[in-house]
Design a protein around this motif. Structure first.
Motif, mmCIF file in Angstrom:
data_model
loop_
_atom_site.group_PDB
_atom_site.id
_atom_site.type_symbol
_atom_site.label_atom_id
_atom_site.label_comp_id
_atom_site.label_asym_id
_atom_site.label_seq_id
_atom_site.Cartn_x
_atom_site.Cartn_y
_atom_site.Cartn_z
ATOM 1 N N GLY A 386 0.759 -1.238 0.000
ATOM 2 C CA GLY A 386 0.000 0.000 0.000
ATOM 3 C C GLY A 386 0.789 1.288 0.000
ATOM 4 N N GLU A 387 2.074 1.266 0.373
ATOM 5 C CA GLU A 387 2.847 2.507 0.387
ATOM 6 C C GLU A 387 3.330 2.913 -1.003
ATOM 7 N N ASP A 410 -7.858 -5.640 0.960
ATOM 8 C CA ASP A 410 -6.842 -5.701 2.000
ATOM 9 C C ASP A 410 -6.358 -7.146 2.181
ATOM 10 N N PRO A 417 -10.614 -2.354 1.650
ATOM 11 C CA PRO A 417 -9.810 -1.559 2.581
ATOM 12 C C PRO A 417 -10.574 -0.331 3.064
ATOM 13 N N THR A 419 -10.407 3.310 3.887
ATOM 14 C CA THR A 419 -9.554 4.464 3.602
ATOM 15 C C THR A 419 -10.385 5.741 3.676
ATOM 16 N N GLU A 420 -9.712 6.879 3.650
ATOM 17 C CA GLU A 420 -10.425 8.155 3.620
ATOM 18 C C GLU A 420 -11.273 8.271 2.367
ATOM 19 N N PRO A 447 -1.298 5.434 -1.942
ATOM 20 C CA PRO A 447 -1.788 6.190 -0.778
ATOM 21 C C PRO A 447 -2.287 7.577 -1.130
ATOM 22 N N GLN A 459 -7.444 4.451 -3.469
ATOM 23 C CA GLN A 459 -6.531 4.674 -2.357
ATOM 24 C C GLN A 459 -6.180 3.361 -1.650
ATOM 25 N N THR A 460 -4.900 3.220 -1.284
ATOM 26 C CA THR A 460 -4.431 2.072 -0.525
ATOM 27 C C THR A 460 -3.825 2.539 0.795
ATOM 28 N N ASN A 461 -3.738 1.635 1.751
ATOM 29 C CA ASN A 461 -3.181 1.956 3.061
ATOM 30 C C ASN A 461 -1.689 1.625 3.100
ATOM 31 N N LYS A 464 0.473 -1.866 4.128
ATOM 32 C CA LYS A 464 -0.455 -2.996 4.153
ATOM 33 C C LYS A 464 -0.500 -3.621 2.762
ATOM 34 N N TRP A 466 -2.043 -5.571 -0.426
ATOM 35 C CA TRP A 466 -3.352 -5.551 -1.070
ATOM 36 C C TRP A 466 -3.283 -6.409 -2.333
#
Length: 494
Positions: A386-387, A410, A417, A419-420, A447, A459-461, A464, A466
């Motif tokens: 995710g980064e 996730d 996931p 996410t915002e 992200p 969006q990814t976390n 984490k 995925w």
């Protein structure tokens, strides 16, 4: 054959047997006398050929641990389904046979790998409580299924079912009921006490489908004298829950519940013979002792690790498009049978990260049903994380008659996931999706959205893992002959 031929044949056979017997006799016996045998589970000690008391304990512990870890893989489809069944009653307050709707992100959040774009409607039926039971399916672009507790298909509903999208009444008969005359019904013979019934709405106009189709969904009991009061579908509601197979002893509690509630299949008798020595046996209380509990918990830990490898790095089949990391997500048959064996790794690979199956989801018919392709790695063979920022180039004219979608999930939960952004999906039905001049579409995962790519970004976390499902709804000929191919997901600079 002449007498001489018979004599020569007998002599040759006798000579061969003597040679084999001599070779066996000359082969070293590692357990003979007082011996210490080195193995992958440590040193095993024998006295006059017999295992020492410590070795007997070690071997039985290893036997039961191995059986527990393999039984974890065996139980995945039943436990995953049972966790949803439990939530239907205890979290959502559902009645037996009452259809609940899962329409938005919050309602679907507990489900394993749901499609973000399509409405879900589902129920669990306790046939011991209800007796024969009816599920009314409305006409339209709808696809669904009736499953047993092991997620084997009893019937398809909707466009690939016997109603062929025209709608119909499905009469589910409990085990032990004889043939019935039920004109106007599609009769489904259940093999278990508990069954699942559910479907998804696939119409392009989602709001219209919800408004028009869901009120037509009804469920009710049935007898030869008449039917019970119809139950309408209602919203499941925004409640925190998870359909994931639990960890620790809770996994075995859930599996034991399935085994105690439902008939035992012939195919499962050998597994249950092994679980008996771990305290899990049909018709007896599940009360494992301290030793058994320790081995069962170790089995869950290693079993899930095996399930992760078996799912994310599938060895049961090659990539779907040669030279890529895309593979079938759904690698199990609807009856969980291959030509010469019952599928174990295949069903564990799918049901560890997903729920339900139908003939429609494995369609071989052009323009009908769905197909799902999954990827867990980027073009360089590294796990998706995710980064990082990634790009998926979707070539022009994807082979999907109805629509296509790509969804991020996730790794830890196999769910959407949180996410915002609150949207894990890009699909061809997204109104503001931006296409390239040639009709292709670039989808971004990361992200933060690359500048100017917000409409096509998921969006990814950070930190984490995925993975992605690419779904084809109504796959066309180019999907089946592979003249259209999806390239790997590429890591790019943000």
């Amino acid at each position: 054959m002449t007498v001489l031929s018979k004599i020569l044949t007998s002599a040759l056979l006798g000579s061969a047997l003597c040679s084999a017997s001599a070779a066996w006799a000359e082969e070293a016996n590692p357990f003979e006398g007082d011996a210490a045998v080195k193995t992958r589970i440590g040193e095993l000690n024998f006295q006059s050929g017999y295992p020492s008391a410590e070795t007997v304990k070690k071997l039985y512990d290893e036997m039961d641990f191995q059986r527990a870890s393999q039984a974890y893989l065996w139980g995945i489809p039943a436990v995953g389904m049972n966790e949803w069944r439990r939530a239907h009653y205890s979290v959502f307050g559902g009645k037996s046979g009452e259809m609940l709707t899962y329409l938005d992100f919050a309602e679907k959040l507990g489900i394993l790998t749901p499609n973000y774009t399509t409405p879900y409607i589902a129920t669990f039926i306790d046939l011991k409580e209800t007796g024969p039971f009816v599920v009314e399916v409305p006409p339209g672009l709808i696809a669904g299924m009736i499953l047993d507790p092991w997620q084997r298909v009893l019937a398809d509903l909707g466009v690939v079912g016997p109603d062929m999208g025209k709608g119909g009444k499905y009469l589910i008969m409990p085990p032990g009921y004889g043939p019935v005359e039920a004109p106007g019904y599609f009769v489904v013979q259940a093999t278990s006490r508990d069954v699942f019934a559910g479907f998804r709405l696939l119409d392009a106009d989602k709001e219209k489908a919800i408004a028009e189709m869901i009120p037509q969904i009804k469920t009710y009991s049935w007898t030869v004298e008449g039917t019970g009061e119809p139950m309408p579908a209602r919203a499941a509601g925004d409640k925190k829950w998870s359909q994931m197979p639990p960890r620790g002893m809770t996994y075995w509690d859930s599996l034991n519940e399935v085994i105690q509630r439902n008939p035992i299949d012939e195919r499962d008798r050998l597994i249950l013979a092994q679980l008996k020595f771990l305290g899990l046996e049909r018709g007896r209380p599940f009360k494992p002792d301290e030793r058994q509990s320790k081995l069962l918990q170790d089995g869950v830990l290693v079993g899930e690790a095996m399930a992760k490898a078996n799912t994310t790095d599938k060895r049961v089949e090659p990539p779907f498009w040669e030279g890529t990391n895309w593979k079938h997500a759904l690698v199990v048959a609807t009856d969980q049978k291959a030509n010469t064996y019952d599928q174990l790794d295949e069903r564990a690979a799918w049901f560890y990260e997903a729920v339900v199956i139908s003939k429609a989801m494995l369609t071989q018919t052009v323009g009908v049903g769905q197909r799902y392709i999954a990827s867990y790695k980027d073009a360089d063979g590294a796990w998706l994380s995710g980064e990082n920022t990634y790009k998926l180039h979707v070539p022009a004219n994807p082979p999907a008659k109805n629509f296509w979608s790509v969804t991020a999930y996730d790794e830890a939960t196999r769910q959407m996931p949180v996410t915002e952004q609150g949207r894990p999906d890009i699909s061809s039905r997204k109104e503001d999706i931006v296409a390239n001049e040639d009709g292709s579409v670039d989808v971004y995962f990361g992200p933060k959205a690359p500048e100017g790519k917000e409409a096509n970004w998921v969006q990814t976390n950070p930190d984490k893992g995925w993975f992605a499902y690419f779904r084809f709804y109504g796959p066309t000929e180019a999907f089946f002959d592979k003249s259209w191919a999806l390239p790997d997901i590429e890591k790019v600079n943000p």
